[in-house]
Enzyme design. Structure first.
Site, PDB file in Angstrom:
ATOM      1  N   ASP A  95       0.820  -1.215   0.000  1.00 37.03           N
ATOM      2  CA  ASP A  95       0.000   0.000   0.000  1.00 37.03           C
ATOM      3  C   ASP A  95       0.849   1.258   0.000  1.00 37.03           C
ATOM      4  O   ASP A  95       0.649   2.158  -0.805  1.00 37.03           O
ATOM      5  CB  ASP A  95      -0.964   0.007   1.209  1.00 37.03           C
ATOM      6  CG  ASP A  95      -0.271  -0.296   2.539  1.00 37.03           C
ATOM      7  OD1 ASP A  95       0.965  -0.526   2.557  1.00 37.03           O
ATOM      8  OD2 ASP A  95      -0.968  -0.317   3.570  1.00 37.03           O
ATOM      9  N   ILE A  96       1.834   1.312   0.885  1.00 39.93           N
ATOM     10  CA  ILE A  96       2.550   2.573   1.057  1.00 39.93           C
ATOM     11  C   ILE A  96       4.012   2.331   1.406  1.00 39.93           C
ATOM     12  O   ILE A  96       4.340   1.448   2.201  1.00 39.93           O
ATOM     13  CB  ILE A  96       1.829   3.475   2.095  1.00 39.93           C
ATOM     14  CG1 ILE A  96       2.576   4.784   2.336  1.00 39.93           C
ATOM     15  CG2 ILE A  96       1.589   2.770   3.394  1.00 39.93           C
ATOM     16  CD1 ILE A  96       1.708   5.831   2.992  1.00 39.93           C
ATOM     17  N   ASP A  98       6.954   3.972   3.181  1.00 44.67           N
ATOM     18  CA  ASP A  98       7.123   5.032   4.179  1.00 44.67           C
ATOM     19  C   ASP A  98       8.614   5.143   4.513  1.00 44.67           C
ATOM     20  O   ASP A  98       9.356   5.841   3.836  1.00 44.67           O
ATOM     21  CB  ASP A  98       6.257   4.684   5.389  1.00 44.67           C
ATOM     22  CG  ASP A  98       6.273   5.751   6.466  1.00 44.67           C
ATOM     23  OD1 ASP A  98       6.568   6.908   6.153  1.00 44.67           O
ATOM     24  OD2 ASP A  98       5.983   5.436   7.634  1.00 44.67           O
ATOM     25  N   GLY A 100      10.621   2.547   4.324  1.00 46.76           N
ATOM     26  CA  GLY A 100      11.281   1.575   3.454  1.00 46.76           C
ATOM     27  C   GLY A 100      11.694   0.305   4.181  1.00 46.76           C
ATOM     28  O   GLY A 100      12.154  -0.650   3.563  1.00 46.76           O
ATOM     29  N   THR A 102      10.025  -2.132   5.448  1.00 43.99           N
ATOM     30  CA  THR A 102       9.335  -3.356   5.033  1.00 43.99           C
ATOM     31  C   THR A 102      10.034  -3.963   3.815  1.00 43.99           C
ATOM     32  O   THR A 102      10.398  -5.143   3.825  1.00 43.99           O
ATOM     33  CB  THR A 102       7.860  -3.069   4.701  1.00 43.99           C
ATOM     34  OG1 THR A 102       7.257  -2.448   5.830  1.00 43.99           O
ATOM     35  CG2 THR A 102       7.108  -4.341   4.370  1.00 43.99           C
ATOM     36  N   LYS A 126       5.587   8.072   0.507  1.00 48.07           N
ATOM     37  CA  LYS A 126       5.649   9.288   1.330  1.00 48.07           C
ATOM     38  C   LYS A 126       6.971   9.990   1.140  1.00 48.07           C
ATOM     39  O   LYS A 126       8.025   9.359   1.231  1.00 48.07           O
ATOM     40  CB  LYS A 126       5.511   8.903   2.813  1.00 48.07           C
ATOM     41  CG  LYS A 126       4.157   9.225   3.390  1.00 48.07           C
ATOM     42  CD  LYS A 126       4.179   9.044   4.891  1.00 48.07           C
ATOM     43  CE  LYS A 126       2.952   8.274   5.304  1.00 48.07           C
ATOM     44  NZ  LYS A 126       2.837   8.151   6.763  1.00 48.07           N
ATOM     45  N   ASP A 154      -5.395   1.698   7.411  1.00 52.41           N
ATOM     46  CA  ASP A 154      -6.120   1.930   8.663  1.00 52.41           C
ATOM     47  C   ASP A 154      -5.326   2.790   9.633  1.00 52.41           C
ATOM     48  O   ASP A 154      -4.126   3.005   9.485  1.00 52.41           O
ATOM     49  CB  ASP A 154      -6.392   0.589   9.350  1.00 52.41           C
ATOM     50  CG  ASP A 154      -5.118   0.015   9.983  1.00 52.41           C
ATOM     51  OD1 ASP A 154      -4.100  -0.101   9.264  1.00 52.41           O
ATOM     52  OD2 ASP A 154      -5.127  -0.286  11.183  1.00 52.41           O
TER      53      ASP A 154
HETATM   54  P1  IMP Z   1       7.700   1.192   5.870  1.00 55.25           P
HETATM   55  O1  IMP Z   1       8.194  -0.157   6.225  1.00 55.25           O
HETATM   56  O2  IMP Z   1       8.084   2.243   6.874  1.00 55.25           O
HETATM   57  O3  IMP Z   1       7.976   1.611   4.450  1.00 55.25           O
HETATM   58  O4  IMP Z   1       6.149   1.172   6.106  1.00 55.25           O
HETATM   59  C1  IMP Z   1       5.299   0.583   5.324  1.00 55.25           C
HETATM   60  C2  IMP Z   1       4.040   0.164   6.080  1.00 55.25           C
HETATM   61  O5  IMP Z   1       3.690   1.029   7.188  1.00 55.25           O
HETATM   62  C3  IMP Z   1       2.923   0.273   5.103  1.00 55.25           C
HETATM   63  O6  IMP Z   1       2.793  -0.928   4.361  1.00 55.25           O
HETATM   64  C4  IMP Z   1       1.734   0.564   5.983  1.00 55.25           C
HETATM   65  O7  IMP Z   1       1.169  -0.650   6.415  1.00 55.25           O
HETATM   66  C5  IMP Z   1       2.295   1.305   7.185  1.00 55.25           C
HETATM   67  N1  IMP Z   1       2.089   2.778   7.033  1.00 55.25           N
HETATM   68  C6  IMP Z   1       3.045   3.702   6.842  1.00 55.25           C
HETATM   69  N2  IMP Z   1       2.519   4.941   6.748  1.00 55.25           N
HETATM   70  C7  IMP Z   1       1.174   4.779   6.861  1.00 55.25           C
HETATM   71  C8  IMP Z   1       0.059   5.710   6.820  1.00 55.25           C
HETATM   72  O8  IMP Z   1       0.194   6.926   6.630  1.00 55.25           O
HETATM   73  N3  IMP Z   1      -1.172   5.158   6.980  1.00 55.25           N
HETATM   74  C9  IMP Z   1      -1.368   3.829   7.165  1.00 55.25           C
HETATM   75  N4  IMP Z   1      -0.372   2.940   7.201  1.00 55.25           N
HETATM   76  C10 IMP Z   1       0.904   3.404   7.055  1.00 55.25           C
HETATM   77 MG    MG Z   2       1.440  -2.531   4.969  1.00 55.68          MG
END
Ligand code: IMP
Ligand code: MG
Length: 181
Positions: A95-96, A98, A100, A102, A126, A154
């Site tokens: 989905d997103i 953020d 990185g 994940t 983002k 969510d």
């Molecule tokens: P990362 O590992 O920081 O890139 O985060 C990715 C995961 O954090 C996404 O797959 C989302 O599940 C969750 N996430 C990050 N930002 C948001 C947001 O603004 N709204 C909802 N979920 C978010």
């Molecule tokens: Mg996610």
């Protein structure tokens, strides 16, 4: 709650991503790997737009969040993966993007499955949050550094049902945390 991306714009973005995926993976064995839970609405829409053949797998990645919405440990369960991804081109669908984290943790886990390639497509990226030197190959929309909900995403389990993507203000995030359910 402030609508950031309305339904019409979302549909156009998913159409464009589907076209990019088709151009990139036409005549290659492709497997989409959805990252549960937030990507399910995006994934389901994308699946119905694609006209090339593909396989589907799911994995689970959860970021634990406390009452102050600060992020806890990332828990990835890749053992849902069937071994059929060997020799295939994997496209992770999230989905997103953020921080990185994940993708950073997930992508190396595909090495042991002997895949042909591994890339990621995300609906949203983002700005100004990236903490790792690795990003998604395909991006639907760039968004500012705000907390977004809807279209599968969510806050404490709420707002996944919204057909658009909205930004939550800090006050709304406090309220949503208090009245979860
Ligand atoms: P990362 O590992 O920081 O890139 O985060 C990715 C995961 O954090 C996404 O797959 C989302 O599940 C969750 N996430 C990050 N930002 C948001 C947001 O603004 N709204 C909802 N979920 C978010
Ligand atoms: Mg996610």
């Amino acid at each position: 709650m402030n609508v950031l991306i309305d339904e019409t714009t979302l549909r156009a973005g998913v159409d464009r991503l589907a076209m990019e995926i088709e151009n990139r993976y036409r005549d290659k064995p492709l497997t989409l790997v959805g990252v549960l839970l937030g990507s399910v609405v995006f994934l389901a829409d994308l699946m119905r737009r694609l006209t090339i053949p593909y396989g589907l797998e799911m994995i689970s990645s959860r970021q634990m969040t406390d009452e102050n919405s600060s992020q806890g440990p990332l828990i990835i369960q890749a053992d849902l993966l069937a071994p059929e991804v060997a020799g295939r081109h994997v496209l992770i669908i999230d989905d997103i993007y953020d921080t990185g984290e994940t993708l950073w943790q997930l992508i190396p886990q595909f090495d042991e499955f002997k895949v042909a390639s591994v890339h990621a497509a995300v609906l949203l990226r983002k700005k100004g949050r990236q903490r790792v030197p690795l990003g998604p190959t395909l991006v639907g929309f760039e968004i500012p550094d705000v907390f977004v909900v809807g279209y599968g995403m969510d806050h404490h389990g709420r707002f996944r049902h919204l057909p658009y993507i909205a930004a939550l203000s800090p006050e709304e995030m406090k309220d949503s945390g208090r009245t979860r359910g």
